[in-house]
Structures are given as structure tokens and as C-alpha cells.
Design an enzyme around this catalytic site. Sequence first.
Site, PDB file in Angstrom:
ATOM      1  N   ASP A 139      80.393  78.672 -24.327  1.00 32.63           N
ATOM      2  CA  ASP A 139      79.998  79.872 -25.244  1.00 32.63           C
ATOM      3  C   ASP A 139      81.014  80.765 -25.647  1.00 32.63           C
ATOM      4  O   ASP A 139      80.789  81.855 -25.916  1.00 32.63           O
ATOM      5  CB  ASP A 139      78.711  80.421 -24.642  1.00 32.63           C
ATOM      6  CG  ASP A 139      78.868  80.958 -23.457  1.00 32.63           C
ATOM      7  OD1 ASP A 139      80.075  81.075 -23.033  1.00 32.63           O
ATOM      8  OD2 ASP A 139      77.957  81.595 -22.884  1.00 32.63           O
ATOM      9  N   GLU A 144      77.677  71.596 -22.103  1.00 35.94           N
ATOM     10  CA  GLU A 144      76.772  72.713 -21.601  1.00 35.94           C
ATOM     11  C   GLU A 144      75.998  73.230 -22.723  1.00 35.94           C
ATOM     12  O   GLU A 144      76.172  74.478 -23.083  1.00 35.94           O
ATOM     13  CB  GLU A 144      77.623  73.705 -20.729  1.00 35.94           C
ATOM     14  CG  GLU A 144      76.942  74.848 -20.175  1.00 35.94           C
ATOM     15  CD  GLU A 144      77.646  75.974 -19.356  1.00 35.94           C
ATOM     16  OE1 GLU A 144      78.130  76.706 -20.412  1.00 35.94           O
ATOM     17  OE2 GLU A 144      77.837  76.037 -18.473  1.00 35.94           O
ATOM     18  N   GLU A 180      78.034  85.866 -26.516  1.00 36.77           N
ATOM     19  CA  GLU A 180      78.204  84.366 -26.293  1.00 36.77           C
ATOM     20  C   GLU A 180      76.933  83.418 -26.731  1.00 36.77           C
ATOM     21  O   GLU A 180      76.896  82.349 -26.857  1.00 36.77           O
ATOM     22  CB  GLU A 180      78.062  84.184 -24.543  1.00 36.77           C
ATOM     23  CG  GLU A 180      79.286  84.542 -24.064  1.00 36.77           C
ATOM     24  CD  GLU A 180      79.721  86.030 -23.827  1.00 36.77           C
ATOM     25  OE1 GLU A 180      78.813  86.789 -23.931  1.00 36.77           O
ATOM     26  OE2 GLU A 180      80.628  86.447 -23.201  1.00 36.77           O
ATOM     27  N   HIS A 191      81.437  91.014 -15.456  1.00 36.39           N
ATOM     28  CA  HIS A 191      82.363  91.187 -16.874  1.00 36.39           C
ATOM     29  C   HIS A 191      81.481  91.218 -18.061  1.00 36.39           C
ATOM     30  O   HIS A 191      82.247  91.095 -19.218  1.00 36.39           O
ATOM     31  CB  HIS A 191      83.334  90.029 -16.851  1.00 36.39           C
ATOM     32  CG  HIS A 191      82.793  88.642 -16.926  1.00 36.39           C
ATOM     33  ND1 HIS A 191      82.287  88.013 -16.182  1.00 36.39           N
ATOM     34  CD2 HIS A 191      82.861  87.972 -17.937  1.00 36.39           C
ATOM     35  CE1 HIS A 191      81.868  86.936 -16.636  1.00 36.39           C
ATOM     36  NE2 HIS A 191      82.016  86.830 -17.878  1.00 36.39           N
ATOM     37  N   ARG A 216      79.977  91.634 -21.597  1.00 34.77           N
ATOM     38  CA  ARG A 216      80.213  92.879 -22.501  1.00 34.77           C
ATOM     39  C   ARG A 216      79.053  93.632 -22.697  1.00 34.77           C
ATOM     40  O   ARG A 216      79.215  94.935 -22.891  1.00 34.77           O
ATOM     41  CB  ARG A 216      80.694  92.398 -23.863  1.00 34.77           C
ATOM     42  CG  ARG A 216      82.207  92.059 -23.980  1.00 34.77           C
ATOM     43  CD  ARG A 216      82.492  91.034 -25.299  1.00 34.77           C
ATOM     44  NE  ARG A 216      83.816  91.488 -25.576  1.00 34.77           N
ATOM     45  CZ  ARG A 216      84.988  90.515 -24.808  1.00 34.77           C
ATOM     46  NH1 ARG A 216      84.573  89.782 -24.027  1.00 34.77           N
ATOM     47  NH2 ARG A 216      86.168  90.719 -25.264  1.00 34.77           N
ATOM     48  N   HIS A 233      87.618  91.415 -12.562  1.00 30.53           N
ATOM     49  CA  HIS A 233      88.074  90.626 -13.589  1.00 30.53           C
ATOM     50  C   HIS A 233      89.145  91.564 -14.427  1.00 30.53           C
ATOM     51  O   HIS A 233      88.992  92.779 -14.356  1.00 30.53           O
ATOM     52  CB  HIS A 233      86.690  90.700 -14.601  1.00 30.53           C
ATOM     53  CG  HIS A 233      86.745  89.708 -15.775  1.00 30.53           C
ATOM     54  ND1 HIS A 233      87.514  89.882 -16.889  1.00 30.53           N
ATOM     55  CD2 HIS A 233      86.139  88.231 -15.887  1.00 30.53           C
ATOM     56  CE1 HIS A 233      87.411  88.980 -17.742  1.00 30.53           C
ATOM     57  NE2 HIS A 233      86.742  87.909 -17.113  1.00 30.53           N
TER      58      HIS A 233
END
Length: 390
Positions: A116, A138, A152, A230, A232, A263
Site C-alpha cells: 500500500d 497483500e 495507505e 512511523h 503519518r 525510523h
Amino acid sequence: MTNSDQSGSAGGSTSHQNIPLRPLIVFGTRPEAIKLCPLILECQRRPSQVSPIICSTGQHREMLDQVLGYFSIVPDMDLGLMKPGQTLSGLTSACLQAVDQVIVDQKPDCMVVQGDTTTVMTSAMAAFYHRIPIVHVEAGLRTGDLSAPWPEEFNRRVAGIVTQLHCAPTEKSADALRREHVQDSQIRVTGNTVIDALLHTVEQERADDSKWRAKYPAATGDSVVLITGHRRENFGDGLANTCDAIADLAKSHPDTQFIYPVHLNPNVKGPVHDRLGNLPNIHLVPPADYPEFVWLMDRAKVVLTDSGGVQEEAPSLGCAVLVTREKTERPEAVEAGLAELVGTNRELIVQKVSEALAARRADDQSIASNPYGDGLASKRIVDWMLETWR
Ligand code: UD1
Ligand code: UDP
């Protein structure tokens, strides 16, 4: 044109059966590489049937290169797209153009994308514009909310609209695709290739235990919390609250070691180091190479994470999995009682991690059965591609 039209025009012919299929396999970030390397290895085991063209967009750099090195995969082309602090629009336009050119140059039979990310969404679009059929690994994970995970959920849905072979990891993800009117013939429950990668790795890293103990002395005790973050949608307050909760926990559990591979996104790295840099039992380390991260999960009593991949892997390794999200597109582990959503509320995180630290860790060293896969996903996906186009 429907996506089944596109599938029909691309495949099913027997005239190609003696020529290896040439899928263009595209990835750009750490998790895509972890989840596609087993599939590339599966293709490489069948050279008379499949001849993959391996393309890295380079959306990530160091974090991606670590994975490719571990699996000994060398891309045929690396588009080198990562820029420090890249924006979604900047990356999207650069990736769309660069992958388009690869398709023009290589003329693949089909394209394989995984997951994604921006790499997935743009590569799928470029393939669609060239009428190249798409295999989405996936497929079908949904929260139903475009703001979580952001962006995503959007990326995965866009890829899904133009996909011909939807490789759903679970029955639930297959059901989500059926609800979107994808034809049954275009969906297969394959399992998630992340479990192929995990099984490839975990026994080896257990055998290398002494090497990792020397590198991570803090992870050798019985009370270890492993942390990643991580997303957003957690930038800003969500990440700040999570860090404050970790600091509270480190003070109230001085004998517990908190290991946090941070990250490289500057929106993560800056705030995490600012808030957590000074406590003796919090260990901020660079992103761990995949095999050592697997070892760390295997050592941890609690994993606190907003990662998609970690939600899938950790339930196999006997640790408590607490997810710093309000919603997950991977509900299977939560429903099986193997993971819990704790969001980013400071008090709730402190409470849930404290409870998990007080509980007994499963000490059985066998790898627990996992709702996301059984280690054979790559084989099923390559079989399906060959059935369809050879
Ligand atoms: C990306 C994906 C996300 C995925 C995550 C996996 C998108 C929009 N986001 O998020 O879905 O869960 O990867 O980790 O596709 N950086 C480096 N070195 C690296 C990687 C990143 O320095 O090896 C820094 C760079 O400054 C880069 C920034 O991180 O600009 C952001 O990278 P990007 O790929 O845009 O987003 P991620 O947050 O990594
Ligand atoms: N991972 C890793 N090193 C780390 C943290 C995670 O190798 O320091 C691996 C982890 O085992 C999993 C994948 O990276 O397979 C998850 O990637 P990430 O959390 O970056 O992205 P997501 O899965 O959320 O898209």
C-alpha cells in the site's frame, strides 16, 4: 474496460508456454522488499518458467538496501527516487514517470506489486496506462477509512481497482474484495508472504543468538519492550503522546529495557530523539537490519508498534503485541487475541504495557501458528501467475 477484460487480453494463451513469464516486480520500501524477496526467490527457483525483472524505485534507501543485502537480491534497475523529507505529491509524480519508462523499456508480461505504499499505487497506475496486467500481493486489507492508515488505505484501494490477480492474505481480505465486486476468479487466499520471510529467517537468527546478544546487551534480560512507530496519521500529537507514555513506563519500570529502532523519516526521528534521548533504560537505535529485528521481536516480552508488518510477524513469536493505532486493516490478530489496539492515549498505553509486562511471556520456542500465513504464499502466487499466463 473492466479489470477482468484486462486479464483476459493478457493471458490464458498456450502459445507462450515454453517462454518464461517476464513479470516486472516493483518495490520501493523496506516492508515491500521483505514481503517480495521470498517471491523473487521462488521465481528464481523456476528459471525455465519465470524470468522476473526486478525494479527498485528506491523510495527508501538505507532501510531498503539492508533487506536486499540480507536476501542477496540485486535489482535489475534502481530508480533512486528517495529524497530527504520527500513529499507525497513529489514522490508520486516522480515514481509514476520513472516506472512508466521502465515499462516502455522492458515490455513486461505483467507487473507484481505488494501492499500500500506510494510505489505500489503509482506503479499500478503506470501498468494500467500501458494495459499491463497487475498482480497485487497483500490485496484487500481495509479499514474502510481513508484517513487511517493514511495515505495507505487510498494507495491500496487504487492498486486494487486496476488489479487482475488479487492475492488476499486471509479470508477476511478476500471478503473485502468480494464486497467491492471483484470477481471470485480474480481472488485467491494465498497467505501473506511476510510469513514466508519470517520462517526463512527466525531459526537462523536463533542460531546466531550469541552474535545478537553481543550487539544488543540490553535485549538479553527477561523484560524487554520493543518499539516501532512511523505512521503519518500519528505524526504530531499521537507520536508525542506515545513517547511520553514510553518515558513514563521507563521511569516506573527501571528494570525493563525499552529498545526503539527509530525510523529514518525526519518527522519521526526528530521528535523521538527530542523526547526520549535521555533515559538510561530507553535505547534509541537506528533501524535494525531485518534479521536482527526478527531476533529482537523473538526476545521481546512486549512489542509496541504501529507497523503493519510487525503486527503480522510478532504474533508468531510469543510476545504481547500492542498496536498504537485506533483502527487496523489487519484485524485477524486482534480477533484471535494475539494483539490489542491501544491507540495513542498516554494513560492507556502505560496501563496496557504495564499489564503485559506483569503477565507471563509464552516460553514455548515453537513458532506459533499465525492468522496471516503458513510460509507457502510465494509458491501459491507464482503458481497462480503461471496458471493464468502460461
Ligand atoms: C513509507 C510508506 C509507508 C510504509 C513505510 C515503511 C508511503 C506514503 N509511505 O513511509 O506506507 O509503511 O514506508 O517504512 O509510501 N528515509 C531515509 N532513508 C530510508 C527511508 C526513509 O532517510 O531508507 C527518510 C527520508 O527523509 C524520506 C522519509 O524518510 O524522505 C520518508 O520516506 P517515505 O518513503 O516517503 O515515507 P515513510 O514514512 O518511510
Ligand atoms: N523491520 C526491520 N527493522 C526495524 C523495524 C522493522 O527490519 O528496525 C521490519 C519488520 O520486521 C517488518 C517490516 O520491517 O517486516 C515492517 O516495516 P515498517 O514497519 O517500516 O512498515 P509497514 O509494515 O508498517 O508498512
